[in-house]
Design a protein around this motif. Structure first.
Motif, PDB file in Angstrom:
ATOM      1  N   LEU A 116       0.847  -1.294  -0.161  1.00 47.32           N
ATOM      2  CA  LEU A 116       0.012   0.021   0.043  1.00 47.32           C
ATOM      3  C   LEU A 116       1.140   1.161   0.001  1.00 47.32           C
ATOM      4  O   LEU A 116       0.612   2.178  -0.662  1.00 47.32           O
ATOM      5  N   PHE A 117       2.031   1.216   0.644  1.00 47.10           N
ATOM      6  CA  PHE A 117       3.023   2.422   0.818  1.00 47.10           C
ATOM      7  C   PHE A 117       3.406   2.493  -0.834  1.00 47.10           C
ATOM      8  O   PHE A 117       3.473   3.688  -1.250  1.00 47.10           O
ATOM      9  N   MET A 135      -5.320  11.194  -3.573  1.00 48.72           N
ATOM     10  CA  MET A 135      -5.266   9.812  -4.115  1.00 48.72           C
ATOM     11  C   MET A 135      -5.879   8.945  -2.872  1.00 48.72           C
ATOM     12  O   MET A 135      -6.686   8.114  -2.835  1.00 48.72           O
ATOM     13  N   PHE A 136      -4.893   8.876  -1.986  1.00 42.16           N
ATOM     14  CA  PHE A 136      -5.008   8.062  -0.705  1.00 42.16           C
ATOM     15  C   PHE A 136      -6.420   8.063  -0.260  1.00 42.16           C
ATOM     16  O   PHE A 136      -7.138   7.100   0.092  1.00 42.16           O
ATOM     17  N   HIS A 137      -6.852   9.310   0.179  1.00 40.84           N
ATOM     18  CA  HIS A 137      -8.134   9.551   0.757  1.00 40.84           C
ATOM     19  C   HIS A 137      -9.337   9.151   0.000  1.00 40.84           C
ATOM     20  O   HIS A 137     -10.412   8.545   0.402  1.00 40.84           O
ATOM     21  N   LEU A 138      -9.331   9.472  -1.150  1.00 41.66           N
ATOM     22  CA  LEU A 138     -10.321   9.220  -2.333  1.00 41.66           C
ATOM     23  C   LEU A 138     -10.494   7.757  -2.466  1.00 41.66           C
ATOM     24  O   LEU A 138     -11.877   7.155  -2.458  1.00 41.66           O
ATOM     25  N   ILE A 139      -9.381   6.885  -2.688  1.00 45.27           N
ATOM     26  CA  ILE A 139      -9.490   5.386  -2.678  1.00 45.27           C
ATOM     27  C   ILE A 139     -10.088   4.825  -1.395  1.00 45.27           C
ATOM     28  O   ILE A 139     -10.963   3.953  -1.536  1.00 45.27           O
ATOM     29  N   PHE A 140      -9.627   5.406  -0.389  1.00 44.51           N
ATOM     30  CA  PHE A 140     -10.266   5.053   1.091  1.00 44.51           C
ATOM     31  C   PHE A 140     -11.660   5.204   1.267  1.00 44.51           C
ATOM     32  O   PHE A 140     -12.464   4.278   1.751  1.00 44.51           O
ATOM     33  N   LEU A 141     -12.041   6.464   0.862  1.00 43.21           N
ATOM     34  CA  LEU A 141     -13.521   6.655   1.000  1.00 43.21           C
ATOM     35  C   LEU A 141     -14.350   5.882  -0.106  1.00 43.21           C
ATOM     36  O   LEU A 141     -15.418   5.174   0.403  1.00 43.21           O
ATOM     37  N   LYS A 194       4.139   3.050   8.316  1.00 41.24           N
ATOM     38  CA  LYS A 194       4.047   1.577   9.331  1.00 41.24           C
ATOM     39  C   LYS A 194       3.538   2.186  10.713  1.00 41.24           C
ATOM     40  O   LYS A 194       2.376   1.669  11.157  1.00 41.24           O
ATOM     41  N   GLU A 195       4.144   3.201  11.227  1.00 39.53           N
ATOM     42  CA  GLU A 195       3.497   3.686  12.669  1.00 39.53           C
ATOM     43  C   GLU A 195       1.893   4.295  12.145  1.00 39.53           C
ATOM     44  O   GLU A 195       1.162   3.879  13.179  1.00 39.53           O
ATOM     45  N   PHE A 196       1.825   5.025  11.122  1.00 40.33           N
ATOM     46  CA  PHE A 196       0.428   5.616  10.845  1.00 40.33           C
ATOM     47  C   PHE A 196      -0.393   4.602  10.830  1.00 40.33           C
ATOM     48  O   PHE A 196      -1.601   4.542  11.221  1.00 40.33           O
ATOM     49  N   VAL A 197      -0.277   3.395   9.923  1.00 35.50           N
ATOM     50  CA  VAL A 197      -1.050   2.182   9.793  1.00 35.50           C
ATOM     51  C   VAL A 197      -1.639   1.373  11.081  1.00 35.50           C
ATOM     52  O   VAL A 197      -2.556   1.315  11.359  1.00 35.50           O
ATOM     53  N   LYS A 198      -0.599   1.599  11.924  1.00 37.30           N
ATOM     54  CA  LYS A 198      -0.767   0.547  13.188  1.00 37.30           C
ATOM     55  C   LYS A 198      -1.841   1.605  14.213  1.00 37.30           C
ATOM     56  O   LYS A 198      -2.439   0.780  14.686  1.00 37.30           O
ATOM     57  N   LYS A 199      -1.691   2.832  13.954  1.00 38.74           N
ATOM     58  CA  LYS A 199      -2.692   3.706  14.756  1.00 38.74           C
ATOM     59  C   LYS A 199      -3.892   3.701  14.089  1.00 38.74           C
ATOM     60  O   LYS A 199      -5.094   4.025  14.482  1.00 38.74           O
ATOM     61  N   ASN A 200      -4.129   3.411  12.662  1.00 38.37           N
ATOM     62  CA  ASN A 200      -5.074   3.387  11.946  1.00 38.37           C
ATOM     63  C   ASN A 200      -5.332   1.938  11.071  1.00 38.37           C
ATOM     64  O   ASN A 200      -5.267   2.121   9.747  1.00 38.37           O
ATOM     65  N   PRO A 201      -5.564   1.007  11.759  1.00 34.03           N
ATOM     66  CA  PRO A 201      -5.501  -0.274  11.174  1.00 34.03           C
ATOM     67  C   PRO A 201      -6.580  -0.446  10.035  1.00 34.03           C
ATOM     68  O   PRO A 201      -6.387  -1.338   8.913  1.00 34.03           O
ATOM     69  N   ILE A 203      -7.179   1.155   7.493  1.00 32.95           N
ATOM     70  CA  ILE A 203      -6.487   1.776   6.167  1.00 32.95           C
ATOM     71  C   ILE A 203      -6.131   0.520   5.195  1.00 32.95           C
ATOM     72  O   ILE A 203      -6.252   0.729   4.084  1.00 32.95           O
ATOM     73  N   ILE A 204      -5.606  -0.552   5.787  1.00 33.62           N
ATOM     74  CA  ILE A 204      -5.330  -1.535   5.025  1.00 33.62           C
ATOM     75  C   ILE A 204      -6.610  -2.375   4.572  1.00 33.62           C
ATOM     76  O   ILE A 204      -6.349  -3.280   4.132  1.00 33.62           O
TER      77      ILE A 204
END
Length: 231
Positions: A116-117, A135-141, A194-201, A203-204
């Motif tokens: 994903l990174f 782009m990251f936010h649009l795909i996640f939305l 990696k730290e950001f994803v750990k706090k916001n699981p 996302i993946i």
């Protein structure tokens, strides 16, 4: 016996360049042999939609996604680049299976985070920059919407060239950078990611396709026609 061996050899010779044995790919991925064979049938359909050469060209990839081989899409281009593991402008069967395996429910979480990174690192600089966060936010939305609504929103975004109000864009980028860019250097490196994803699981979530675990249930004919039975 000789006749059977002859048939077996002829069957093997029909495979196009870039083909890899399902049993080998299954040993390297979460897929079973039968599931790899199911993916090969899908791969054959995709790789012969325009040019029947056993390879998926970008136009064929776009045709599968948009029903239009000339459709241009930055996200689709990036996915194609990641699946093109040899960087030779085409997707071979082995690369197709190995890349798709990252989306398997049983794939290691670390592999999903890393993929994903790389996906959001559109410029391939080794960091996710502020301009790439939209782009990251649009795909996640879009992932969180139901299928029909998602199609409507995607169509709307395409028609408007993915245009959003400047205030909304700024807020999305600023919020993500404040949380993820802990080094305050204006970009998100792999360690920060990696730290950001750990706090916001959550996302993946887009990195797991549950259907990949049920390929042989969805297509039972693959089991009946399998060259190698799973143990």
């Amino acid at each position: 016996m000789h006749t059977l061996m002859g048939c077996f050899c002829l069957k093997k010779l029909r495979h196009k360049p870039g083909y890899e044995a399902p049993i080998n790919l299954a040993s390297e991925t979460p897929f079973t042999v039968n599931e790899v064979e199911a993916l090969y049938d899908l791969f054959k359909k995709l790789s012969s939609s325009i040019i029947d050469d056993g390879l998926i060209h970008k136009e064929e990839f776009q045709l599968a996604l948009f029903k239009n081989s000339n459709k241009q899409n930055l996200f689709a281009d990036r996915i194609f680049d990641l699946f093109d593991v040899k960087h030779n402008g085409v997707i071979e069967f082995g690369g197709f299976v190995r890349s798709l395996s990252v989306f398997h429910p049983n794939a290691p979480e670390a592999d999903k985070i890393a993929f994903l990174f790389r996906l959001y690192d559109l410029r391939q600089t080794g960091c996710i920059e502020a301009e790439e966060i939209l782009m990251f936010h649009l795909i996640f939305l879009l992932y969180d919407l139901n299928r029909k609504l998602k199609e409507m929103v995607m169509a709307l975004l395409r028609e408007n060239n993915m245009s959003l109000s400047e205030d909304v864009v700024d807020l999305m980028v600023e919020k993500t950078m404040m949380e993820a860019d802990t080094k305050r250097d204006g970009k998100i490196d792999e360690e920060e990611w990696k730290e950001f994803v750990k706090k916001n699981p959550s996302i993946i979530k887009i990195m797991t396709l549950s259907d990949l675990k049920e390929l042989t249930l969805a297509f039972p004919s693959f089991v009946m026609n399998s060259e190698v039975m799973d143990l």
